[in-house]
Design a protein around this motif. Structure first.
Motif, PDB file in Angstrom:
ATOM      1  N   VAL A   1      -3.621  -8.067  -1.260  1.00 53.46           N
ATOM      2  CA  VAL A   1      -3.425  -7.355  -1.866  1.00 53.46           C
ATOM      3  C   VAL A   1      -3.456  -7.475  -3.370  1.00 53.46           C
ATOM      4  O   VAL A   1      -3.212  -8.695  -3.401  1.00 53.46           O
ATOM      5  N   LEU A   2      -4.158  -6.890  -4.153  1.00 50.64           N
ATOM      6  CA  LEU A   2      -5.455  -7.507  -5.619  1.00 50.64           C
ATOM      7  C   LEU A   2      -4.205  -7.781  -6.387  1.00 50.64           C
ATOM      8  O   LEU A   2      -3.337  -7.327  -7.060  1.00 50.64           O
TER       9      LEU A   2
ATOM     10  N   THR B   1       0.325  -7.584  -9.019  1.00 51.60           N
ATOM     11  CA  THR B   1      -0.845  -7.260  -8.640  1.00 51.60           C
ATOM     12  C   THR B   1      -0.476  -5.737  -9.807  1.00 51.60           C
ATOM     13  O   THR B   1       0.134  -5.712 -11.131  1.00 51.60           O
ATOM     14  N   SER B   2      -1.293  -4.396  -9.498  1.00 50.10           N
ATOM     15  CA  SER B   2      -1.222  -3.155 -10.389  1.00 50.10           C
ATOM     16  C   SER B   2       0.200  -2.784 -10.828  1.00 50.10           C
ATOM     17  O   SER B   2       0.341  -2.460 -12.102  1.00 50.10           O
ATOM     18  N   ASP B   3       1.592  -3.398  -9.750  1.00 44.11           N
ATOM     19  CA  ASP B   3       2.617  -3.477 -10.765  1.00 44.11           C
ATOM     20  C   ASP B   3       3.259  -4.573 -10.757  1.00 44.11           C
ATOM     21  O   ASP B   3       3.355  -5.871 -10.810  1.00 44.11           O
TER      22      ASP B   3
ATOM     23  N   GLY C   1       2.062   2.426  -3.194  1.00 48.45           N
ATOM     24  CA  GLY C   1       1.064   2.531  -4.614  1.00 48.45           C
ATOM     25  C   GLY C   1       0.495   1.813  -5.440  1.00 48.45           C
ATOM     26  O   GLY C   1       0.046   2.031  -5.863  1.00 48.45           O
ATOM     27  N   ILE C   2       0.900   0.598  -4.925  1.00 48.61           N
ATOM     28  CA  ILE C   2       0.197  -1.637  -5.168  1.00 48.61           C
ATOM     29  C   ILE C   2      -1.209  -0.892  -4.613  1.00 48.61           C
ATOM     30  O   ILE C   2      -1.915  -0.984  -3.744  1.00 48.61           O
ATOM     31  N   ALA C   3      -2.342  -1.161  -5.476  1.00 51.02           N
ATOM     32  CA  ALA C   3      -3.416  -1.604  -5.358  1.00 51.02           C
ATOM     33  C   ALA C   3      -4.159  -2.344  -4.535  1.00 51.02           C
ATOM     34  O   ALA C   3      -3.333  -3.388  -4.220  1.00 51.02           O
ATOM     35  N   THR C   4      -5.057  -2.131  -2.978  1.00 47.14           N
ATOM     36  CA  THR C   4      -5.288  -3.146  -1.993  1.00 47.14           C
ATOM     37  C   THR C   4      -6.775  -2.537  -2.176  1.00 47.14           C
ATOM     38  O   THR C   4      -6.636  -1.942  -2.160  1.00 47.14           O
ATOM     39  N   GLU C   5      -6.980  -3.848  -1.021  1.00 49.06           N
ATOM     40  CA  GLU C   5      -8.388  -3.644  -0.341  1.00 49.06           C
ATOM     41  C   GLU C   5      -8.195  -4.056   0.627  1.00 49.06           C
ATOM     42  O   GLU C   5      -7.546  -3.695   1.926  1.00 49.06           O
TER      43      GLU C   5
ATOM     44  N   LYS D   1       0.503  -1.096   0.449  1.00 48.13           N
ATOM     45  CA  LYS D   1       0.485   0.153   0.143  1.00 48.13           C
ATOM     46  C   LYS D   1       0.997   1.379   0.225  1.00 48.13           C
ATOM     47  O   LYS D   1       0.409   2.428  -1.156  1.00 48.13           O
TER      48      LYS D   1
END
Length: 484
Positions: free
Chosen positions: A267-268, A275-277, A260-264, A257
């Protein structure tokens, strides 16, 4: 296929030396034994080598020592494991990981296997202001928790377990086996609410009561009073020298998080476990995949295997399809298996159900079938039927016409399924080990459970297949071994 001549192996950094991170490293070592393609560095906060966290309740019960639940360390020139060190920052732009000793690790690919931590509910006395356990309180997530719990509670002393899920019930069984007086508090209408239905839970609670465990369902805790016990919402105080909190977990997502990686809540990740990276991946309890899997070891190990094949280039198109969870309660003297759809109404459209309820005998079975396929079951005290139904669930094989005989463990005939590859029954679902695999290991000289585990990994996951493996070994004593 090997690396291009002169090219250096790609650097993979794994954050987390738990069951899933360790399995990823082991899979990479198996796929790339000479480290021609990749090199792996694993960093873990705990000072211990990797161990099987699923068996911690067995350590509490005295069934295992800490040494007996250690996981193998890959014997590979391409795998380096660093324990007692914590990752503090992730820089995705420069592809570096900062550690708490001030050093940085560069990476080509990074794998987050950071797991999850115990969630302490907002109840007075349960947790300190900094989130650590309060006086007399412990979770059951690591070896340090086991040691803390056994130091807090002595034989004959009262202990309260907050949380009536599978971990709480396994802990309660282990503690009562150590001679402690145990109470379980569950805020849901019944214990193991997610895995079993209410009639099964009633019988299970009676079985626990017979062991000396008091079960208090549909009760909310008000406050923990150190040295006294746990006060409930109805004013009662359950005596307790220790409080074991097994009321859920939270994924360790802060590193991702903050980068800057997408999480809810996790980690998505997608089906490629990216991940988003695209250069950062997540597996295990910290990962949030649309098909689920967090909190279960079998999906975590499947994710580790998929990602290892992708990052070593041995199967670049490998993908994770989601979880088909199966729960086995590891409690001495109690045989409980549950999976799939168990909470649907019996009259739900297209659903057939067969139920056997035997409260006096401490047994209960419920089979759910849709379109001639097993879609769910709860099996308490029916171990033979559990093995058969799990096989049918895994392979999608049509169920026999005599459903009642199937539940009773009686001989049945399975309808033909023309043109369908039904697959082979798995003895160890955690490690995808079939009966043929075990028989082959026996023919190759593995004659004990420990030797079978070393050859195939069977029994090294949740431990639920130990009885089945032992039965297979007993049945193979008359076979003729392969000449050496």
């Amino acid at each position: 296929m090997s690396t291009v001549q002169g090219a250096s192996p790609r650097q993979i950094v794994v954050v987390g030396n738990g069951m899933v991170g360790a399995r990823f490293a082991e899979e990479v070592a198996r796929l790339d034994p000479a480290a021609e393609r990749v090199r792996v560095t694993v960093v873990g906060t705990e000072h211990h080598p990797a161990y099987n966290r699923v068996l911690l309740s067995g350590v509490v019960a005295g069934d295992y020592t800490p040494d007996q639940i250690r996981l193998p360390v890959p014997d590979s020139p391409g795998v380096r494991v660093r324990t007692g060190i914590t990752a503090t920052a992730l820089d995705t732009e420069h592809r570096t990981l900062t550690l708490d000793d001030g050093t940085t690790l560069p990476y080509d690919e990074l794998v987050l296997a950071t797991g999850a931590r115990a969630s302490f509910p907002p109840i007075t006395g349960v947790a300190e202001a900094d989130g650590t356990p309060g006086e007399g309180v412990t979770a059951l997530r690591d070896l340090a928790d086991c040691q803390r719990l056994l130091a807090l509670a002595r034989p004959g002393a009262p202990v309260v377990v907050l949380g009536g899920g599978i971990l709480g019930l396994e802990a309660a069984r282990g503690l009562v086996g150590r001679g402690m007086r145990v109470s379980v508090v569950e805020s849901s209408p019944w214990i193991m609410r997610r895995q079993i239905d209410k009639p099964a839970a009633r019988i299970l609670a009676d079985l626990y009561a017979a062991l000396g465990v008091e079960v208090h369902s549909w009760r909310v805790a008000s406050r923990w009073i150190p040295g006294t016990g746990l006060e409930l919402d109805d004013g009662r105080v359950l005596p307790g020298d220790a409080l074991v909190v097994t009321a859920g977990v939270r994924g360790n997502i802060e590193l991702a998080k903050d980068a800057g990686i997408a999480t809810e809540h996790g980690v998505l990740v997608n089906d490629h476990l990216a991940t988003s990276d695209a250069r950062v991946h997540a597996i295990g309890d910290c990962a949030q995949h649309p098909g689920g899997g967090a909190g279960l070891i079998q999906p975590g190990w499947e994710q580790a295997a998929v990602l290892a094949r992708r990052l070593t280039g041995t199967a670049p198109h490998a993908a994770y399809a989601g979880a088909r969870p199966l729960t086995r309660l590891k409690a001495e003297g109690i045989e409980l298996t549950a999976f799939g759809e168990v909470h649907e109404d019996d009259d739900a459209e297209g659903l057939e159900t067969v139920t056997i309820s035997d409260p006096y005998g401490g047994r209960y079975a419920k089979l759910s079938v849709r379109q001639e396929k097993v879609v769910g079951a709860v099996l308490l005290g029916f171990p033979e039927a559990a093995a058969t139904l799990a096989q049918l669930y895994d392979t999608g094989t049509p169920v026999p016409a005599d459903r009642l005989a199937l539940l009773q463990g009686l001989p049945t005939s399975t309808p033909d399924a023309p043109g369908r590859d039904q697959g082979e029954a798995l003895v160890c679902r955690c490690n995808a080990v079939s009966r043929t695999d075990i028989e082959q290991a026996w023919m190759d000289g593995a004659r004990t459970r420990e030797a079978i585990a070393a050859k195939t990994r069977a029994t090294t996951g949740c431990g639920g297949c130990v009885r089945d493996v032992q039965a297979l070994l007993s049945g193979m004593q008359g076979l003729t071994p392969r000449p050496s």
